[in-house]
Design a protein around this motif. Sequence first.
Motif, PDB file in Angstrom:
ATOM      1  N   ARG A  54       1.044  -0.581  -0.008  1.00 16.20           N
ATOM      2  CA  ARG A  54       0.189  -0.117   0.267  1.00 16.20           C
ATOM      3  C   ARG A  54       0.824   1.441   0.241  1.00 16.20           C
ATOM      4  NH1 ARG A  54      -5.556  -0.453   1.226  1.00 16.20           N
ATOM      5  NH2 ARG A  54      -5.266   1.419   2.528  1.00 16.20           N
ATOM      6  N   ALA A  57       1.354   1.521  -3.566  1.00 13.45           N
ATOM      7  CA  ALA A  57       0.899   2.296  -4.552  1.00 13.45           C
ATOM      8  C   ALA A  57       0.574   3.895  -3.818  1.00 13.45           C
ATOM      9  CB  ALA A  57      -0.616   1.490  -4.150  1.00 13.45           C
ATOM     10  N   GLY A  58       0.734   4.314  -2.708  1.00 13.02           N
ATOM     11  CA  GLY A  58       0.763   5.697  -2.535  1.00 13.02           C
ATOM     12  C   GLY A  58      -0.689   5.406  -1.483  1.00 13.02           C
ATOM     13  N   LEU A  59      -1.391   4.385  -1.592  1.00 11.49           N
ATOM     14  CA  LEU A  59      -2.934   4.456  -0.177  1.00 11.49           C
ATOM     15  C   LEU A  59      -2.332   4.953   1.047  1.00 11.49           C
ATOM     16  CD1 LEU A  59      -4.641   1.944  -1.933  1.00 11.49           C
ATOM     17  CD2 LEU A  59      -4.951   3.731  -1.996  1.00 11.49           C
ATOM     18  N   LYS A  61       0.945   6.854   3.580  1.00 13.45           N
ATOM     19  CA  LYS A  61       2.227   7.715   3.269  1.00 13.45           C
ATOM     20  C   LYS A  61       3.213   7.541   4.047  1.00 13.45           C
ATOM     21  CE  LYS A  61       0.881   9.995   0.195  1.00 13.45           C
ATOM     22  NZ  LYS A  61      -0.668   9.987  -0.087  1.00 13.45           N
ATOM     23  N   GLU A  78       0.318  11.333  -4.176  1.00 14.13           N
ATOM     24  CA  GLU A  78      -1.054  10.536  -4.986  1.00 14.13           C
ATOM     25  C   GLU A  78      -0.910   9.136  -6.060  1.00 14.13           C
ATOM     26  OE1 GLU A  78      -3.906  11.209  -3.707  1.00 14.13           O
ATOM     27  OE2 GLU A  78      -2.236  11.705  -1.671  1.00 14.13           O
ATOM     28  N   PRO A  79      -1.682   8.260  -5.464  1.00 22.21           N
ATOM     29  CA  PRO A  79      -1.812   6.942  -5.955  1.00 22.21           C
ATOM     30  C   PRO A  79      -1.782   7.041  -7.530  1.00 22.21           C
ATOM     31  CG  PRO A  79      -3.033   7.024  -4.345  1.00 22.21           C
ATOM     32  CD  PRO A  79      -2.807   8.249  -4.418  1.00 22.21           C
ATOM     33  N   ARG A  80      -2.737   7.982  -8.021  1.00 20.40           N
ATOM     34  CA  ARG A  80      -2.618   8.832  -9.290  1.00 20.40           C
ATOM     35  C   ARG A  80      -2.036   9.224 -10.405  1.00 20.40           C
ATOM     36  NH1 ARG A  80      -7.191  13.691  -9.361  1.00 20.40           N
ATOM     37  NH2 ARG A  80      -7.025  12.963  -7.209  1.00 20.40           N
ATOM     38  N   VAL A  84       0.872   3.749 -10.922  1.00 14.99           N
ATOM     39  CA  VAL A  84       0.711   2.478 -10.451  1.00 14.99           C
ATOM     40  C   VAL A  84      -0.538   1.426 -10.912  1.00 14.99           C
ATOM     41  CG1 VAL A  84       1.049   1.154  -9.259  1.00 14.99           C
ATOM     42  CG2 VAL A  84       3.002   3.402  -8.989  1.00 14.99           C
ATOM     43  N   ALA A  85      -0.245   0.611 -11.080  1.00 10.54           N
ATOM     44  CA  ALA A  85      -1.808  -0.085 -11.074  1.00 10.54           C
ATOM     45  C   ALA A  85      -1.951  -1.279  -9.962  1.00 10.54           C
ATOM     46  CB  ALA A  85      -2.435  -1.043 -12.503  1.00 10.54           C
ATOM     47  N   MET A  86      -3.165  -1.997  -9.834  1.00 11.04           N
ATOM     48  CA  MET A  86      -2.636  -2.938  -8.189  1.00 11.04           C
ATOM     49  C   MET A  86      -3.903  -3.364  -8.682  1.00 11.04           C
ATOM     50  SD  MET A  86      -2.649  -1.657  -4.584  1.00 11.04           S
ATOM     51  CE  MET A  86      -2.939  -3.176  -3.088  1.00 11.04           C
ATOM     52  N   PRO A 106     -10.622   3.100 -15.641  1.00 11.70           N
ATOM     53  CA  PRO A 106      -8.598   4.147 -15.670  1.00 11.70           C
ATOM     54  C   PRO A 106      -9.344   4.806 -16.661  1.00 11.70           C
ATOM     55  CG  PRO A 106      -8.888   1.773 -15.075  1.00 11.70           C
ATOM     56  CD  PRO A 106     -10.214   1.066 -15.710  1.00 11.70           C
ATOM     57  N   VAL A 109     -11.659   7.937 -16.762  1.00 11.40           N
ATOM     58  CA  VAL A 109     -11.361   8.435 -15.400  1.00 11.40           C
ATOM     59  C   VAL A 109     -10.593   9.932 -16.065  1.00 11.40           C
ATOM     60  CG1 VAL A 109      -9.467   8.678 -13.507  1.00 11.40           C
ATOM     61  CG2 VAL A 109     -11.612   7.031 -13.278  1.00 11.40           C
ATOM     62  N   ARG A 157      -4.280   0.088 -18.760  1.00 14.04           N
ATOM     63  CA  ARG A 157      -3.827   1.497 -18.355  1.00 14.04           C
ATOM     64  C   ARG A 157      -1.625   1.565 -19.209  1.00 14.04           C
ATOM     65  NH1 ARG A 157      -2.784   4.271 -14.334  1.00 14.04           N
ATOM     66  NH2 ARG A 157      -2.605   2.700 -12.700  1.00 14.04           N
ATOM     67  N   LEU A 163       0.828  -3.584  -8.980  1.00 17.01           N
ATOM     68  CA  LEU A 163       1.132  -4.699  -7.437  1.00 17.01           C
ATOM     69  C   LEU A 163      -0.024  -5.473  -7.428  1.00 17.01           C
ATOM     70  CD1 LEU A 163       1.090  -1.000  -5.828  1.00 17.01           C
ATOM     71  CD2 LEU A 163       3.159  -2.519  -6.509  1.00 17.01           C
TER      72      LEU A 163
END
Lengths: 366, 736
Positions: A54, A57-59, A61, A78-80, A84-86, A106, A109, A157, A163
Amino acid sequence: MGAVKPVSLALEGLGFTFPGADEPVLRDIHLKMDAGGFLVLVGESGCGKSTLLRLLAGLEKPTNGSILFDGVEVNELEPRERDVAMVFQSYALYPHMTVAENLGFPLRVAKQSPESVRSRVGEVAEALGLSALLQRKPGELSGGQRQRVAMGRAMVRQPRLFLFDEPLSNLDANLRAQMRAELGQRHRELGITTVYVTHDQVEAMTLADSIALLRNGRLEQVGSPEDCFMRPETDYVASFFGQPPAAVVPGAWSDGILQLGQGQVPFKADWSQGQDSQLKVGLRPDALVLDTEGSLEGHLDEVEYTGAECRAYFRLRGLEDHRVCVSIDSNEAAKLNVGTTARLGVLNDRILLFGADGKALRVTPE
Amino acid sequence: MNAPLLLLWFATGVLNSPLAAAELLAQSGQEITKKSEAFDCGQSFKAEGEPLVLWHAWRDQEAEALAKVVAACGLPLKVTSSPFEGFPEKVSTALAHGRGPDLFIFAQDRMGQWLKAGDLATQQAVPGRFLPVAQEAFLHEGQSYGLPLASKSLVLFVNRALEEQPLEDLAMVPPRDQPLLWTTLDSYYHAFPFLAAAGAAPFDEAGQLQFPSESDRQGLEMLGRLVNELKVLPRSLNADQAKAAFIEGRATYLMDGPWSLDGLRARVQELEIRPLPKVNGRPLRPFLGVDGVFVSAHSTRLELARSVASALASDRSAALRLERAGQLVPNLKVGAWAKAQGLRPLASQAMAAQVNGYPTPTQAEMLAIWGPAKDAVTAVVRQGTPAEDALSLAKRRIQKMLDPLPPPADLAPWFVVAGLLGVMGLIVVVRRYRADRLTRRSRTPLPTLLGFALPGGLVLILLVGAPILTGLGMSLFARGEESWRFVGFANYLSILASDGLGPTHPLSFWFTLVVTVLWTLINVALHFGIGLGLALLLFRPGLKFRTPLRLLLILPWAIPNYITALAWKGLFDEQFGAVNAMLLTLGLDPVGWWDTGVAAFTANLCTNVWLGFPFMMVTALGALSAIDGDQLEAARMDGAGSWFRLRHVILPQVMPAMVPALLLGTIWTFNAFNVIYLVSGGAPAHATDILVSEAYRFAFEGQQRYGYAAAYSVLIFGILVLFAWASTGVKGRRES
């Protein structure tokens, strides 16, 4: 599949503590990974492997240290912003969307045009064999199909880093093996850097370029699957890998004799690191053999039939608290009676030796 | 109406020496009691046979005093007390069915309806015993139909400690900021003294309805001026607030009735009671209500009942009731005795203050006046509507109510249609059952099926089916004075034609429908928005104090909603409410929340939003917690911002749970009777009434148009059925 730009990964002194918690979940993690590599994080539940994922992933810190993508710190991104894809253990598919909508999410978005979304979704679905299912909802799919959709949504994407959080744990055994193979192949095709969390050591062994074993938030060992199995750095690593894993029993060495319980094993070696010391001895099933001349005596506790081979569990005299496993031929096993005793011989070059602190001793038997 | 006689009777002694009288009372309490026993009951009764039945609506001390009278005179009576509300209707219905009392006690103003139904027996007037005006109140075409027991009217309460100079004429008081004479003006009853001062009377000498007359217009205009220009009267108070101001020493003068005497006597030291003051040199004339004992014409022992009634109105009875309950007894001998003894000096003052009383008319048409007249008063006092407009509207409404019943409709075609429908229904049921029998494999015998269906079916039929059918049936009838008349669709036609008031009038069906739809839409939108918003806030991971916060937010839902509604009504009070207090601290002008439709609608809205959002919040919380948290993180990973996540991930998954909640919320709000009734009460002039609260008024607020109100209810029911049907259709399509 378009150009990929895999990323290299480095963790420097990474630490993490949940807000308000006393104990850190991760401490002082150092790790490097080449672009395009496949790293598997393993460990017991609660060791921090999912948290580490995580953080990547950036979920979450990090509390200390830094995460570097291609040498650039991404701690606060930030995750975006990380590209990165999880893939989640639960797949996290949106139940109200069709497969096509899930795959395209994705891209929607990212405000891509409907046409390009459609064509990209078509490509990915084709590659994963989902083309016939595009109009279904996740509720109408089998476990393996859902898993593929989840992977497809990560692939669509073309991220820099994949991940996976225990992606196969919800599948039955056969499907798991099949998906595992597919996953490995997919990684070889795409060449995208991948970090994969699992508690299944078969997955770890078969998929990984390198394995990182976590214990209580610390890295126990990082290395190739072979390193981890053949050259464990600590007794914990030895007792983690292998099926069954190595039995670690106390022992002592002096004057060419390895004392294991009441058994005395002749063991001549170049003993450069501390003699006389209390030892921990790792015994894998292939380190012991049935041998009427053997130096150890064991009480047969249980025999497990697994097919061509059987596992016989013994309790060595003087070490009754431990069970050691011996691999034997099924024919031989038929001659054994549970509750009787047998003599066991030791293959010196298969023994794993650790100091009292658990660190591996590199001893070459003569 | 013999006001000078009243004046003559009381204008001596007592007023001038309340202190002396009190001393006298303190010295010789014992003796006075003895003396009340010296009065007689007129005759004695032998205890034989079943006692007669007496109904009354007195309470507390008055009821206890009545019991004393029955005991002291040995009356063969079984006394039953009923609530004041609905008492006359109850008596009428019971008498009509032969289950009524032999005697009953009530105010004379409802006498007309009993007379019309032939329910009352004549009684022998006793010359010289009663105050003439009180005895005359029971006269009808030369016959006496009741004996007076107690009289009540509005009087002037004075706190002498605060009085600077005697209040003579309200119109002569210099303009001021604070009201001088505190009272509620929320009813025709409280406004009438001002109209009567201008010479207004609801009925002319011949007993014909003349409200509203030119005098009413002048009186109402004067009332508007007193409130809004001279500011000697308060604009918007209820009776409790006026009384509270008087008790707390903020008001020198209070216009109220003798029923408040007990509460005031204990709390105001230098209390004095006087006749109401004058306006432009003419005295205010309050309605004078006289409680009397009536004898039922249906009593099987008429002579005994008459003599018991006479004993109830005897000197002994009057003395006891004055002494024990402070009743204002219009009995000449007892009055003089009390005056001489200084007994109950305030009661004596109150009796004297009734000097200008105007006996409440007994005509049945009076019932049609109260509501429209009250609305006219409110419009003039609170909204500054010209008196002429307000009264002409009241006139139209009264005429509408007094209109003859719609012509009777022919029942035959209805029977034919009903018969055909019944036969068709039966055919459908039988065919269904046969078809089922052919297709079903394991056949359960019919008695078993019925056994399972019967308990639930019976409950449904009794609790749902029967009321709906009764309502449907009732809506086809109109209630006349004595019987119901079948009128077909006349009620519906009248409703859809807005009762002739025009579609923009607050009492028109169409106006109310628009208000109701607006009310429902805005409410449900706010319930949904606030409920979902709060649920999302509560749902945030890592929120501290989640459980106590959730508990607090559900609280509005857990408190009985009429309590909440009354609390909000208090908050929005113009003078004492917290909302206006806050506006004042912010430097804004206070708002008269019940004066304009928009303000009152807003107040209702606040209350109902407060009551309604927890339900939506709880539903949304449940739906939210069913969403896999991984999905939200997955969306975050894919770069979705919080709005995108809400719009594309959260809402689509929450909505299936919210749609039934929205449906229910819409139906509840559409029928949110208690909020409307308790908070704005439809003020101003029914502008904020919704369909269901308006239907209630037609049935239960003086008008008793039960058939009309039932037709209203059927229309409401129809609208909701249509809505539910349409919305489940939409839902069904969404799901498939």
